[in-house]
Design an enzyme around this catalytic site. Structure first.
Site, mmCIF file in Angstrom:
data_model
loop_
_atom_site.group_PDB
_atom_site.id
_atom_site.type_symbol
_atom_site.label_atom_id
_atom_site.label_comp_id
_atom_site.label_asym_id
_atom_site.label_seq_id
_atom_site.Cartn_x
_atom_site.Cartn_y
_atom_site.Cartn_z
ATOM 1 N N LYS A 43 5.440 -12.819 -7.616
ATOM 2 C CA LYS A 43 4.324 -12.367 -6.805
ATOM 3 C C LYS A 43 4.041 -13.595 -6.192
ATOM 4 O O LYS A 43 3.592 -13.413 -4.903
ATOM 5 C CB LYS A 43 3.078 -11.837 -7.768
ATOM 6 N N GLN A 93 -3.687 -8.839 -14.667
ATOM 7 C CA GLN A 93 -2.186 -8.507 -15.257
ATOM 8 C C GLN A 93 -2.167 -7.816 -16.290
ATOM 9 O O GLN A 93 -2.690 -8.342 -17.144
ATOM 10 C CB GLN A 93 -1.589 -10.028 -15.271
ATOM 11 N N ASP A 138 -4.021 -3.715 -7.094
ATOM 12 C CA ASP A 138 -3.154 -2.802 -8.026
ATOM 13 C C ASP A 138 -3.525 -1.255 -8.039
ATOM 14 O O ASP A 138 -2.944 -0.447 -8.551
ATOM 15 C CB ASP A 138 -3.224 -3.194 -9.380
#
Ligand code: ADP
Length: 286
Positions: free
Chosen positions: A54, A99, A122
């Site tokens: 990322k 995460q 996300d």
């Protein structure tokens, strides 16, 4: 074997490159770079690998990216929630990644629900999941967006098609229900309790597999001429494997491979979401 033509391989790289070049141009015109922060609260090597990918992709398009690694003493639901709330308040931060998975014992639902939905790049906050079902504006999970973008790029029609999704996760299966319905597909969702998975997948004209079980879909489970999108990603004896057995893929009309299919587009879509979050925020603060 598909006796007509060899399957078309739906490679993600050209789609990702197109998205990245559009994003680079948008970011270059921004007065300050969009800023994305990832919170890490586990000690899994694969999380670090994902974050590295990322970071590299962010650097290429000019998005500022930082990983905030929580100290082990703060690997609690309350501490990570508090950090999320701080980032929500920080006007210099436009996108937040939590995460996953969080370290054992932490409640990811409670952490994700603390996110400002407008910074939830996300697409995991319940408001964004709900928005995906209703086709309301909102941030959609990058993997789900990547699947739809990949199919669109290769002109794979969805309207009226029997689409079967294997997996009901928050980042793939659930948001895809709304997104594929919006594209006028007839949608079936399978999961661990599905009684006869093969009979469902064999009916699929478009089969999307997001189960995280390598080789789950075997050749006898797919129809000749189906479009198959594999989003599985497992390391088996040092090799990356998808959820679909290679023998099933050769029966397809077209397929997205692992690696090289949905994956590269997913990272590009995460950055697209960050830029979207940034532009939304600026639009609502002028
Ligand atoms: P991902 O992050 O790849 O979406 P998750 O671990 O969050 O994966 O979810 C896996 C999903 O796959 C679950 O919805 C689960 O029900 C489904 N799944 C896993 N194994 C099977 C299986 N053998 N048959 C059908 N569905 C499965």
């Amino acid at each position: 074997m598909n006796d007509m033509n060899p399957p078309i391989v739906l490679l993600g790289a050209p789609v990702a490159a197109r998205i990245a070049s559009e994003l680079s141009a948008t970011v270059a015109a921004c007065p300050i770079p969009p800023r994305l922060v990832a919170l890490l609260a586990n000690d899994r090597e694969e999380s670090r690998t994902y974050l590295r990918k990322k970071a590299e992709a962010a650097a290429r398009v000019g998005v500022a990216f930082a990983v905030q690694e929580m100290p082990r003493s703060e690997w609690t639901t309350a501490a990570v929630r508090n950090r999320v709330l701080q980032l929500n308040q920080d006007p210099a931060v436009h996108g937040i990644i939590v995460q996953l998975p969080l370290a054992d014992g932490m409640e990811s639902d409670a952490v994700l629900a603390a996110l400002d939905p407008q910074k939830d790049v996300d697409g995991m906050h319940p408001a964004n999941t709900g928005a995906s079902l209703l086709a309301f504006p909102g941030l959609r999970p990058a993997t789900a967006k990547a699947i739809v973008a990949l199919l669109a790029h290769y002109d794979i029609p969805l309207a009226g098609k029997r689409a079967v999704i294997v997996g009901r996760s928050r980042i793939v299966g659930k948001p895809l229900i709304g997104m594929l319905l919006e594209a006028n597909a007839t949608v079936t969702v399978c999961h661990r309790q599905t009684r006869d998975l093969a009979s469902e997948t064999r009916r699929a004209e478009v089969l999307i597999v997001a189960a995280g079980t390598p080789g789950l879909i075997t050749a006898d489970m797919v129809a000749d001429g189906a479009v198959i999108v594999d989003t599985g990603w497992s390391r088996v004896e040092g090799k990356i494997r998808g959820d679909v057995d290679p023998a099933a893929l050769v029966r397809a009309q077209a397929y997205a491979p692992v690696p090289g299919g949905v994956g590269p587009v997913t990272v590009a879509m995460l950055l697209a979401n960050t830029v979207e979050a940034y532009l939304q925020r600026r639009a609502s603060h002028v």
